[in-house]
Design an enzyme around this catalytic site. Sequence first.
Site, PDB file in Angstrom:
ATOM      1  N   ASP A 422       0.851  -1.192   0.000  1.00  0.00           N
ATOM      2  CA  ASP A 422       0.000   0.000   0.000  1.00  0.00           C
ATOM      3  C   ASP A 422       0.891   1.248   0.000  1.00  0.00           C
ATOM      4  OD1 ASP A 422      -2.301   1.540   0.125  1.00  0.00           O
ATOM      5  OD2 ASP A 422      -2.539   1.339   2.291  1.00  0.00           O
ATOM      6  N   GLU A 425       2.852   5.041  -3.904  1.00  0.00           N
ATOM      7  CA  GLU A 425       2.829   6.002  -5.046  1.00  0.00           C
ATOM      8  C   GLU A 425       4.132   6.790  -5.148  1.00  0.00           C
ATOM      9  OE1 GLU A 425       0.354   5.612  -2.794  1.00  0.00           O
ATOM     10  OE2 GLU A 425      -0.728   4.324  -4.164  1.00  0.00           O
ATOM     11  N   ASP A 501      -8.965   3.471  -2.999  1.00  0.00           N
ATOM     12  CA  ASP A 501      -9.990   4.009  -2.097  1.00  0.00           C
ATOM     13  C   ASP A 501     -11.177   4.605  -2.833  1.00  0.00           C
ATOM     14  OD1 ASP A 501      -8.114   3.242  -0.314  1.00  0.00           O
ATOM     15  OD2 ASP A 501      -7.503   5.269   0.274  1.00  0.00           O
TER      16      ASP A 501
HETATM   17  O1  MIG Z   1      -3.959   6.038   4.387  1.00  0.00           O
HETATM   18  O2  MIG Z   1      -3.897   0.855   5.457  1.00  0.00           O
HETATM   19  O3  MIG Z   1      -5.954   2.086  -0.009  1.00  0.00           O
HETATM   20  O4  MIG Z   1      -6.972  -0.109   1.357  1.00  0.00           O
HETATM   21  O5  MIG Z   1      -7.094   0.069   4.155  1.00  0.00           O
HETATM   22  C1  MIG Z   1      -4.764   4.947   4.146  1.00  0.00           C
HETATM   23  C2  MIG Z   1      -5.063   1.597   5.524  1.00  0.00           C
HETATM   24  C3  MIG Z   1      -3.921   3.735   4.003  1.00  0.00           C
HETATM   25  C4  MIG Z   1      -5.076   2.964   2.022  1.00  0.00           C
HETATM   26  C5  MIG Z   1      -5.509   1.744   1.273  1.00  0.00           C
HETATM   27  C6  MIG Z   1      -6.573   1.040   2.055  1.00  0.00           C
HETATM   28  C7  MIG Z   1      -6.064   0.678   3.415  1.00  0.00           C
HETATM   29  C8  MIG Z   1      -5.600   1.942   4.154  1.00  0.00           C
HETATM   30  N1  MIG Z   1      -4.575   2.620   3.347  1.00  0.00           N
END
Ligand code: MIG
Length: 800
Positions: A422, A425, A501
Site C-alpha cells: 500500500d 505512489e 480508495d
Molecule cells: O492512508 O492501510 O488504499 O486499502 O485500508 C490509508 C489503511 C492507508 C489505504 C488503502 C486502504 C487501506 C488503508 N490505506
Amino acid sequence: MDKLRSIVLAIRALGIKNVLWTLVASLYRDWWNLRYWQGWRKKPVYHTGTIVTTRFSERGGRFGFGEGSLDVTFLQEDIVRITWQPGTPPIPYALAQVDWPMVRVDTESLDDGWVLKSSEVSVHVHQNGDIDFLDPKGRILRSEAAPMRIGEAWEQRSWMRPDERVYGLGERAAPLNRRGRKYRMWNREVGGIYGANDDPLYVSIPVYLGIHMDGSYLIFYENSSRGEFAFVADSYATFRFESGMLRYYFCPGPVQRAFKNYLRLTGEPPLPPKWALGYHQSRWGYKSEQDIREVIEGFRNHRLPLSAIHLDIDYMDGYRVFTIDRTRFPNLVELTEELRQDNIRVVAILDPGIKVDSAYSVYNEGVEDGMVLTLPNNKPVRARVWPGWCVFPDFTSEKTREWWARQYVSLLNEGISGIWHDMNEPATFAAWGEPTLPYATRYAMDGRGGNHIEGNNLYGLLMNRAGFDALQRFRPNRRPWILSRSGWAGMQRFAWNWTGDVETSWEALRQTLLVMLGLSLSGIPFTGSDIGGFTGDPDAELFLRWFELATFTPFFRGHSAIGTQRREPWVYGEEATNIVREYLNLRYALMPYIYTAAWQVHHDAVPMMRPLFWLDEKDENLLAIEDEYLFGDALLLAPVLEQGASARSVYLPSGSWYSYWDDQWYEGNKTYRIEAPLGRLPLFVRAGSVLPVEEDNQLVLHLYAPSTDTEEANISLLYSDAGDGYRESRLDRFTVFWEKSDLVVDMQHQGQYRMPYEKMVLKLHGLTAESAQVALSHRPVTENVIELPALQSLKIFVKK
Ligand code: MIG
C-alpha cells in the site's frame, strides 16, 4: 463537500496531533520544492529542424537533425522503438528481458525523407521530423509531428482521426474510451477517496491503444517522468514529459496482437497461486487475533467459503514495517498455521515508509547504509505517514531492493502467504498540495542518479519487484503473490492491483468497472475493487450489485475503511447473505474456468476482463459498449449498475449465447432487455463453449451447443495443476463442432498432472441428446449428462 469530508475523515483517522504535524510536513515539502523550482524563466524551445545525416543498421537507422537525433529500431517485425534525443535514457525497469529476433529492415529514400520497412510496418520519417507509421497495405495507422524540446521537457503531437478511440493509460476514473480529456502521468495517492473523473490515480501508465477506421496500434512511452497526455483537441493529441529522452514503442494492431507485443515488451504476468483467485476478506479495522477469529467464525457459521484474510496496518507494532504487535497478535504463527489447515491464507500489508526511530533496526540500517531517499543536502528525506515521521527506501538501488527483500523473511516466518503493498505512489500525508515527496528528492537510479520527477512513477513498480524477488527467493517452491496499489509499466510481472480508495456510490460502481477494464487494457490484467466501495456505507442493494460484479473480476475482495460500518457479507441479513453465498459458491464452482483464464493471461497474453470489442475491433456496436465485458473466453457479463434497476438492456455480439441461469438461447448481434432482479446478474455463455465447473468433487464440463448452422469449430481450454508451486500441469482442449447431425467433442490433452476429481461428466445445454458414443463405446445419456471414463484424448459423438 468531498474536500470537507476528507478533512473530517483525516482528522478522525489520524488524530489532531498528527494533523498538526501534517501541516509541518507540508511546509517542509513546499520549502524544498521552492528551492528546487527554477522560477518563471522562459525555457528555450528547440525544434528538430531537418534531417542532416543518416546512418542505417540492420534493425533500423539513425537520423541526425539540426537539433537532436532520431533512432528507429525494429525489435521485431511488429515492434518499432523510436528514440528522440537529447535526454537521459530510461533505465529499463519497465522492460522484460527479451532476446529480440533478427529483423529484416528495408530502407528506401523518398523525396520527402526515408522509409524503413519490415514485413509488418513501414516507418516514414519525413525530412522535417514528422513520422508516419503504415501497415503493409500502405494505410496510415498513426502520424506524428516532429516533437519539440522545451528546456528538459519533450512535447509531441500525433494526429487523431475523427473516429479514433483511445484505450489504456493505466488506472483512470474516466470513460473507457479516453478521448476528450487530459490525463496526468503521475502516480498519486487520492487522499482516501476518489470518484468518477478524479485524475490522476495510483497507477498511471503511458501506454494506449488507438483504434480507427484504417486500423489500430499501441504506443508505449518508456518515460517515467511526470507528464501529461491530452486528447482534448479534435484533430490531435499532445504528449508531454518533463525530462528524459523521448523513447516510445509502436506496435501495429489488431489490438490483440499489439497487446501481446506490449506484454512481450514489459513482461507477462506470472501464473498466480490458485488461492489468490478465491474470495478475500479484509477490513481496515481488524485489529487483533480475536477480530480475525471472529470474522473467520462468521464465514464458517454462515457457510461462506473464504480463501484469504488480510491484515491491514494495525497488525504492526506502531506501524513499523516488518514488525508485529505482540499484544494484539501474541502468536501469529499459530494463527496462520491454524487457518492454513482450513485453507485460508493470511495476507499482510506493507507500506514503504520506515518509522524514524533510533531504536528500530530497519530504520537504523536503512539510514546508516544509505538505502533511503535523500535530499540534495544528502540528508534522508522525511515525510509523515502512519508511523509519524518516515524515511523511504530507495528502490532504484539494487542494494536497497536486496536489503528490503531480506526483510520479508520475518513475515514469511509468521506464515504470511501474500503481501499487500500500500501507499507506494509513494504516498505521504499532506495538509495541502501533493501528498508526495519533494521533487528534488534524489534517487540512485542504479548508479546514474535522478530525482523525484522521474522516480515517483517507478516507486511502486520497484517496490513490487523487490517484494516479488523476496517471495521467489525465500519461498521458492510457492508462487509469489503480491497485491499493489501503485505501479507502472511492467508491474504485472510482480503484482496484482486493486483500485484503491474508491468512494461508495452507484456512480463509483459504474466507474470502477471502467477502471478495471482500463487497467486490463493497460497490461494489468489482475485487478479488482473494494466491494461496496472503500469509504462509505453501502446499502444492501449497492453492496450486492457490487458483489455480483466482483465475482467476475480477477481479484475478489471485500474491504472497507476504518470508521465505516462493518461489512462482512452477512451483516445485511439473511436474504442478502443467501445471495452472497450463491455468488461465492458460483465463484468457487467456476474455479477451473477462472484458473484457466488466469493461466491464459500468463500464457497467451490476453486479459481476463476484456471489453466486447476484443471480439471484433471493427464492429462499431461493440466499440460503443462500455458497460458489458467478457470474462475469459466463454462468459459475457452485463452487470447491473443502476440503483433500483431490475432489468437492463444487453447487447450480445455475433454468434449465439445462452443465459447462464436458465439456458435461454439468444441470437447474437442484437440488443435484449434482460430481467435482472437482485441476485440475477445478467450472465451469458457463448454457444460452442465448454465451461468447466467443479461441483461436489466432480468436474462437470458444461457444453453449450453451437447453433446447427455453425460450421466453425469452437475451442475451449482447461488448464489444471496443483494450484501452487511449479510441478506438473495439464491442458485439456475441447474442440466442438457439428458433423452432419452429430455434435462432436474432440478432447485432447497434454501434460502429466492428474485430476483430483472423483467423477467427470459432460453436461449438455441447448440440445437434447438421445445417445452418445464416447471413444468407441456407446454411452447412456441421462438427463443430458454423459459420464466420462477419464479425461483423455477421445472423441464424443452426441446424437440428437
Ligand atoms: O492512508 O492501510 O488504499 O486499502 O485500508 C490509508 C489503511 C492507508 C489505504 C488503502 C486502504 C487501506 C488503508 N490505506
